[in-house]
Scaffold this motif. Structure first.
Motif, mmCIF file in Angstrom:
data_model
loop_
_atom_site.group_PDB
_atom_site.id
_atom_site.type_symbol
_atom_site.label_atom_id
_atom_site.label_comp_id
_atom_site.label_asym_id
_atom_site.label_seq_id
_atom_site.Cartn_x
_atom_site.Cartn_y
_atom_site.Cartn_z
ATOM 1 N N TYR A 21 0.836 -1.208 0.000
ATOM 2 C CA TYR A 21 0.000 0.000 0.000
ATOM 3 C C TYR A 21 0.870 1.256 0.000
ATOM 4 O O TYR A 21 0.608 2.203 -0.763
ATOM 5 C CB TYR A 21 -0.890 -0.006 1.239
ATOM 6 C CG TYR A 21 -1.557 1.321 1.542
ATOM 7 C CD1 TYR A 21 -2.694 1.730 0.852
ATOM 8 C CD2 TYR A 21 -1.030 2.175 2.515
ATOM 9 C CE1 TYR A 21 -3.302 2.944 1.125
ATOM 10 C CE2 TYR A 21 -1.628 3.406 2.793
ATOM 11 C CZ TYR A 21 -2.762 3.784 2.105
ATOM 12 O OH TYR A 21 -3.351 4.986 2.371
ATOM 13 N N ALA A 22 1.906 1.256 0.836
ATOM 14 C CA ALA A 22 2.792 2.422 0.935
ATOM 15 C C ALA A 22 3.483 2.702 -0.390
ATOM 16 O O ALA A 22 3.585 3.854 -0.831
ATOM 17 C CB ALA A 22 3.823 2.196 2.034
ATOM 18 N N SER A 23 3.939 1.641 -1.054
ATOM 19 C CA SER A 23 4.625 1.812 -2.334
ATOM 20 C C SER A 23 3.695 2.401 -3.386
ATOM 21 O O SER A 23 4.073 3.310 -4.139
ATOM 22 C CB SER A 23 5.170 0.464 -2.814
ATOM 23 O OG SER A 23 5.801 0.603 -4.070
ATOM 24 N N SER A 24 2.451 1.904 -3.429
ATOM 25 C CA SER A 24 1.494 2.411 -4.422
ATOM 26 C C SER A 24 1.100 3.855 -4.133
ATOM 27 O O SER A 24 0.941 4.665 -5.051
ATOM 28 C CB SER A 24 0.251 1.523 -4.464
ATOM 29 O OG SER A 24 -0.426 1.536 -3.218
ATOM 30 N N MET A 25 0.952 4.208 -2.849
ATOM 31 C CA MET A 25 0.592 5.574 -2.489
ATOM 32 C C MET A 25 1.744 6.552 -2.746
ATOM 33 O O MET A 25 1.531 7.682 -3.176
ATOM 34 C CB MET A 25 0.167 5.647 -1.026
ATOM 35 C CG MET A 25 -1.193 5.037 -0.730
ATOM 36 S SD MET A 25 -2.573 5.830 -1.646
ATOM 37 C CE MET A 25 -2.811 4.654 -2.988
ATOM 38 N N GLN A 26 2.977 6.115 -2.474
ATOM 39 C CA GLN A 26 4.132 6.958 -2.797
ATOM 40 C C GLN A 26 4.204 7.180 -4.304
ATOM 41 O O GLN A 26 4.503 8.281 -4.771
ATOM 42 C CB GLN A 26 5.417 6.318 -2.283
ATOM 43 C CG GLN A 26 5.643 6.465 -0.793
ATOM 44 C CD GLN A 26 7.087 6.177 -0.399
ATOM 45 O OE1 GLN A 26 8.001 6.273 -1.203
ATOM 46 N NE2 GLN A 26 7.290 5.831 0.867
ATOM 47 N N GLY A 27 3.915 6.128 -5.069
ATOM 48 C CA GLY A 27 3.895 6.261 -6.522
ATOM 49 C C GLY A 27 2.808 7.207 -6.996
ATOM 50 O O GLY A 27 3.027 8.023 -7.894
ATOM 51 N N ALA A 28 1.629 7.125 -6.359
ATOM 52 C CA ALA A 28 0.521 8.021 -6.718
ATOM 53 C C ALA A 28 0.846 9.460 -6.352
ATOM 54 O O ALA A 28 0.543 10.396 -7.099
ATOM 55 C CB ALA A 28 -0.756 7.574 -6.006
ATOM 56 N N PHE A 29 1.483 9.636 -5.194
ATOM 57 C CA PHE A 29 1.830 10.972 -4.703
ATOM 58 C C PHE A 29 2.732 11.705 -5.684
ATOM 59 O O PHE A 29 2.556 12.900 -5.942
ATOM 60 C CB PHE A 29 2.506 10.840 -3.337
ATOM 61 C CG PHE A 29 2.851 12.151 -2.688
ATOM 62 C CD1 PHE A 29 1.866 13.059 -2.342
ATOM 63 C CD2 PHE A 29 4.180 12.485 -2.414
ATOM 64 C CE1 PHE A 29 2.187 14.267 -1.737
ATOM 65 C CE2 PHE A 29 4.506 13.682 -1.817
ATOM 66 C CZ PHE A 29 3.504 14.578 -1.475
ATOM 67 N N THR A 30 3.690 10.983 -6.248
ATOM 68 C CA THR A 30 4.609 11.602 -7.210
ATOM 69 C C THR A 30 4.083 11.513 -8.640
ATOM 70 O O THR A 30 4.145 12.472 -9.399
ATOM 71 C CB THR A 30 5.994 10.932 -7.132
ATOM 72 O OG1 THR A 30 5.843 9.510 -7.256
ATOM 73 C CG2 THR A 30 6.665 11.221 -5.802
ATOM 74 N N GLY A 31 3.518 10.351 -9.000
ATOM 75 C CA GLY A 31 3.062 10.151 -10.375
ATOM 76 C C GLY A 31 1.904 11.038 -10.778
ATOM 77 O O GLY A 31 1.868 11.558 -11.897
ATOM 78 N N LEU A 32 0.929 11.251 -9.857
ATOM 79 C CA LEU A 32 -0.219 12.087 -10.190
ATOM 80 C C LEU A 32 0.143 13.561 -10.284
ATOM 81 O O LEU A 32 -0.554 14.340 -10.946
ATOM 82 C CB LEU A 32 -1.337 11.876 -9.159
ATOM 83 C CG LEU A 32 -2.041 10.524 -9.256
ATOM 84 C CD1 LEU A 32 -3.035 10.335 -8.126
ATOM 85 C CD2 LEU A 32 -2.739 10.370 -10.606
ATOM 86 N N PHE A 33 1.218 13.951 -9.632
ATOM 87 C CA PHE A 33 1.751 15.308 -9.800
ATOM 88 C C PHE A 33 2.144 15.510 -11.261
ATOM 89 O O PHE A 33 1.835 16.539 -11.880
ATOM 90 C CB PHE A 33 2.953 15.505 -8.880
ATOM 91 C CG PHE A 33 3.687 16.804 -9.075
ATOM 92 C CD1 PHE A 33 3.237 17.974 -8.486
ATOM 93 C CD2 PHE A 33 4.843 16.859 -9.840
ATOM 94 C CE1 PHE A 33 3.917 19.174 -8.655
ATOM 95 C CE2 PHE A 33 5.534 18.045 -10.018
ATOM 96 C CZ PHE A 33 5.068 19.211 -9.421
ATOM 97 N N PHE A 34 2.816 14.503 -11.836
ATOM 98 C CA PHE A 34 3.212 14.579 -13.241
ATOM 99 C C PHE A 34 1.998 14.496 -14.159
ATOM 100 O O PHE A 34 1.959 15.151 -15.204
ATOM 101 C CB PHE A 34 4.195 13.452 -13.555
ATOM 102 C CG PHE A 34 5.612 13.761 -13.172
ATOM 103 C CD1 PHE A 34 6.487 14.321 -14.083
ATOM 104 C CD2 PHE A 34 6.063 13.505 -11.893
ATOM 105 C CE1 PHE A 34 7.785 14.625 -13.724
ATOM 106 C CE2 PHE A 34 7.358 13.801 -11.524
ATOM 107 C CZ PHE A 34 8.229 14.368 -12.437
ATOM 108 N N ALA A 35 0.995 13.702 -13.769
ATOM 109 C CA ALA A 35 -0.225 13.626 -14.574
ATOM 110 C C ALA A 35 -0.917 14.985 -14.619
ATOM 111 O O ALA A 35 -1.396 15.432 -15.668
ATOM 112 C CB ALA A 35 -1.167 12.566 -13.994
ATOM 113 N N GLY A 36 -0.975 15.660 -13.470
ATOM 114 C CA GLY A 36 -1.537 17.010 -13.435
ATOM 115 C C GLY A 36 -0.754 17.959 -14.321
ATOM 116 O O GLY A 36 -1.331 18.784 -15.032
#
Length: 500
Positions: free
Chosen positions: A51-66
Motif C-alpha cells: 500500500y505504501a509503495s502504491s501511495m508513494q507512486g501516486a503521490f509523485t506520479g499524479l503530480f506529473f499527470a496534473g
C-alpha cells in the motif's frame, strides 16, 4: 546586451520556475520524514509495504499527470488571454494546491492537492520559458531562458535544504505540513510581481497591438545609447512581417502536424523531452532517498547528500545557461547524453553490488557517480532542453508547440516514476539499465537530427526547418521614422515556395 529592465523582468518571471522546482522537490523531501510516513502509514517496510509503495507512486506520479494536462491548459490560456494574465491564474491555482496539501487530513486530500499543484506546474514549465524567450534578444536568449532551468533547480535545492532542517524538528506534524505550506510563498510573490510585468511584444503583435509592442520593446531592448530606438523599431518590423507570413498558412492544431516544417518542430520538441526524461534523472532524484538508505546512508545523512546533490545541480544549471550562447545548444546536449550514459553505466553496477551491504567504499563510489551524472545532466541537458523547446516554434504556435513538448516531459516523467516504485522493490537499481540503453540510442538519433539554434532570432528559426522562403529578417541599413507601422515593413522577404 540585456538591459537592467529586461533582466528584472526575466528574474520576476523565473519565480514561476522556482515555484515548480519547490513544488516538485517537496515531494522527495517529505517522503523521507518519519512524521509524514507515520501520519499517512506510508512506510515501505512492514505489512503495509505494498500500500505504501502504491501511495508513494501516486503521490509523485499524479503530480506529473496534473502537469501533463496543465501544460495544454495553460498554453491555451496563454494564447487566449496573454502570457502575463495566464501567469497570474497559474499562480492562483498553485496557491490553492499548496493550501489543500498543507492542511490534508487523509491521503485522498493530500493527493488531490498534489494533482492541483501538478496542474499549475504544467503552466510553470510552459509560461516562464515561453515568456523569457519572447522578451530576449537573440544573442543572449540561451542565457536568459536558461534562468528557467536554474531557478527550477534552485527551487529543488530550497525544498531539500528545508527538508533537511525538518528532520531535526521535534514536532512530527509541523515538519511536513510546513514544507507543503512553503510552496505558497513563491505563488504569492509571483502574483504580486505579475501586476508590474509587461505583456510580451510578440503576443501583443499577434493580437493586433503593434504600438503597445513597440513601447515594450523600447523598454526591454534599448540600452540608452540608441536615441532613435532603432533596434526596437527593427525588431517590431521583423515580428510583424513574420506573423503576416505565417498567417498565410492554416494554423489549426491539425495543420501543425500536417505541414512538414511545423511537424518537424513538434517532433523535435517531443524528442528532446523524451531523451531528457529517458536519462532517468527524475527516477535517480525522486527515489534517491531510498537508494541512499539501501547503501547504509539514513536519516539526516541521506537528506544532506541529496541537498548537496541538488545544490550542485543548481550551480551547474547556472553555468550551463551562461555557456549556451557560446558553445551552442546541440553541442551541449550531445555532451550531456554521453556523460550521463557513462556515469549511470558505472553507478548502476556499483549500486547493485553494494546496495544493502556494509562496504562503505563501494557505497561511496556509487554516490560519487550519481554526482558525476548530475554534473553532465544539469548544464548540458536540463537547462538546455527548456531553452531549445521554447525557441524552435514560431510565435503563432509557440504556446501549443511548447505545450506538447512539456506534456512529453510530464508524460514520461509519470511513467518512469510510477514504474520505478514497483521496480525499486523488485529489481532495485537494475531498473537503471533501461535508461542507460535508451540514452545510448538517443545520442545516436540526436547526433543526426538536432539542428543548432544559437544566434538566430525567433523569427529566423524557420530557416532550420525548410522555411527559408518564408522567413522575415532585418536589413542592416537604416529604417525610416514611420517603419514601425503595420503598413510599412522594413524586412527582406524571399518569395514563398510550395512545400514538398
Amino acid at each position: 546586451m540585456t538591459n537592467a529592465y529586461n533582466q528584472i523582468v526575466l528574474m520576476a518571471v523565473s519565480v514561476g520556475s522556482f515555484n515548480y522546482g519547490l513544488s516538485f522537490g517537496v515531494a522527495s523531501a517529505i517522503i523521507g520524514l518519519e512524521g509524514f510516513l507515520d501520519y499517512f502509514s506510508l512506510h515501505l517496510a512492514g505489512e503495509n509495504a505494498s500500500y505504501a509503495s502504491s501511495m508513494q507512486g501516486a503521490f509523485t506520479g499524479l503530480f506529473f499527470a496534473g502537469g501533463f494536462f496543465g501544460s495544454f491548459f495553460f498554453a491555451w490560456l496563454a494564447d487566449k488571454i496573454g502570457r502575463k494574465r495566464a501567469l497570474g491564474i497559474m499562480s492562483i491555482v498553485a496557491l490553492i494546491g499548496s493550501i489543500i496539501s498543507a492542511v490534508s487530513v487523509h491521503i485522498g486530500m493530500l493527493i488531490a492537492g498534489r494533482i492541483i499543484t501538478g496542474l499549475a506546474s504544467g503552466g510553470m514549465n510552459v509560461i516562464p520559458p515561453m515568456f523569457q524567450s519572447e522578451v530576449s534578444v537573440a544573442e543572449h536568449r540561451g542565457q536568459n531562458v536558461g534562468l528557467h532551468g536554474f531557478m527550477f533547480v534552485a527551487g529543488l535545492a530550497t525544498a531539500n535544504w528545508a527538508g533537511l532542517g525538518a528532520v531535526f524538528s521535534s514536532n512530527m506534524a509541523l515538519q511536513w505540513r510546513l514544507l507543503l505550506a512553503l510552496q505558497a510563498v513563491p505563488s504569492i510573490l509571483l502574483l504580486v510581481l505579475g501586476v508590474w510585468l509587461p505583456e510580451t511584444p510578440r503576443w501583443l503583435i499577434l493580437n493586433g497591438r503593434p504600438d503597445e509592442a513597440l513601447i515594450t520593446l523600447k523598454k526591454l531592448h534599448d540600452d540608452g545609447s540608441d536615441a532613435e530606438h532603432q533596434r526596437a523599431l527593427d525588431e517590431q518590423s521583423e515580428i510583424v512581417r513574420q506573423i503576416e507570413l505565417d498567417s498565410r498558412h492554416d494554423t489549426s492544431w491539425s495543420a501543425l502536424f500536417a505541414r512538414p516544417s511545423t511537424r518537424r518542430r513538434i517532433l523535435l520538441g517531443i524528442f528532446v523531452m523524451f531523451f531528457q526524461q529517458s536519462t532517468g534523472q527524475n527516477v535517480l532524484y525522486g527515489l534517491q532517498i531510498n537508494s541512499l538508505n539501501s547503501l547504509g546512508l539514513i536519516g539526516w545523512k541521506a537528506s544532506l547528500i541529496i541537498s548537496c546533490y541538488v545544490t550542485w545541480a543548481a550551480v551547474l544549471n547556472f553555468v550551463g545557461a551562461a555557456l549556451l550562447d557560446r558553445v551552442g545548444r546541440r553541442t551541449m546536449m550531445l555532451i550531456g547524453l554521453v556523460g550521463t550514459t557513462v556515469a549511470d553505466a558505472i553507478h548502476t553496477p556499483l549500486a547493485i553490488t553494494y546496495g544493502g551491504g556494509t562496504n562503505k567504499a563501494g557505497a561511496g563510489a556509487a554516490v560519487a557517480f550519481l554526482f558525476l551524472f548530475i554534473t553532465f545532466f544539469a548544464p548540458c541537458i536540463d537547462v538546455t532542453s527548456y531553452v531549445y523547446g521554447a525557441e524552435i516554434f514560431p510565435t503563432y504556435m509557440r504556446a501549443r508547440g511548447l505545450a506538447v513538448t512539456i506534456a512529453t516531459y510530464f508524460a514520461f516523467g509519470a511513467v518512469y516514476i510510477a514504474t520505478s516504485n514497483v521496480a525499486s522493490t523488485t529489481i532495485g537499481a537494475k531498473y537503471n539499465i533501461i535508461f542507460i540503453s535508451l540514452s545510448a540510442i538517443n545520442f545516436a538519433v540526436a547526433y543526426y537530427i538536432l539542428p543548432e539554434t544559437k544566434g538566430l532570432s525567433l523569427e529566423e528559426m524557420g530557416i532550420l526547418f525548410g522555411e527559408k522562403g518564408e522567413v522575415a529578417h532585418r536589413e542592416n541599413g537604416p529604417v525610416g521614422a514611420d517603419d514601425h507601422k503595420i503598413g510599412t515593413i522594413n524586412v527582406n522577404v524571399e518569395p514563398a515556395r510550395e512545400e514538398k
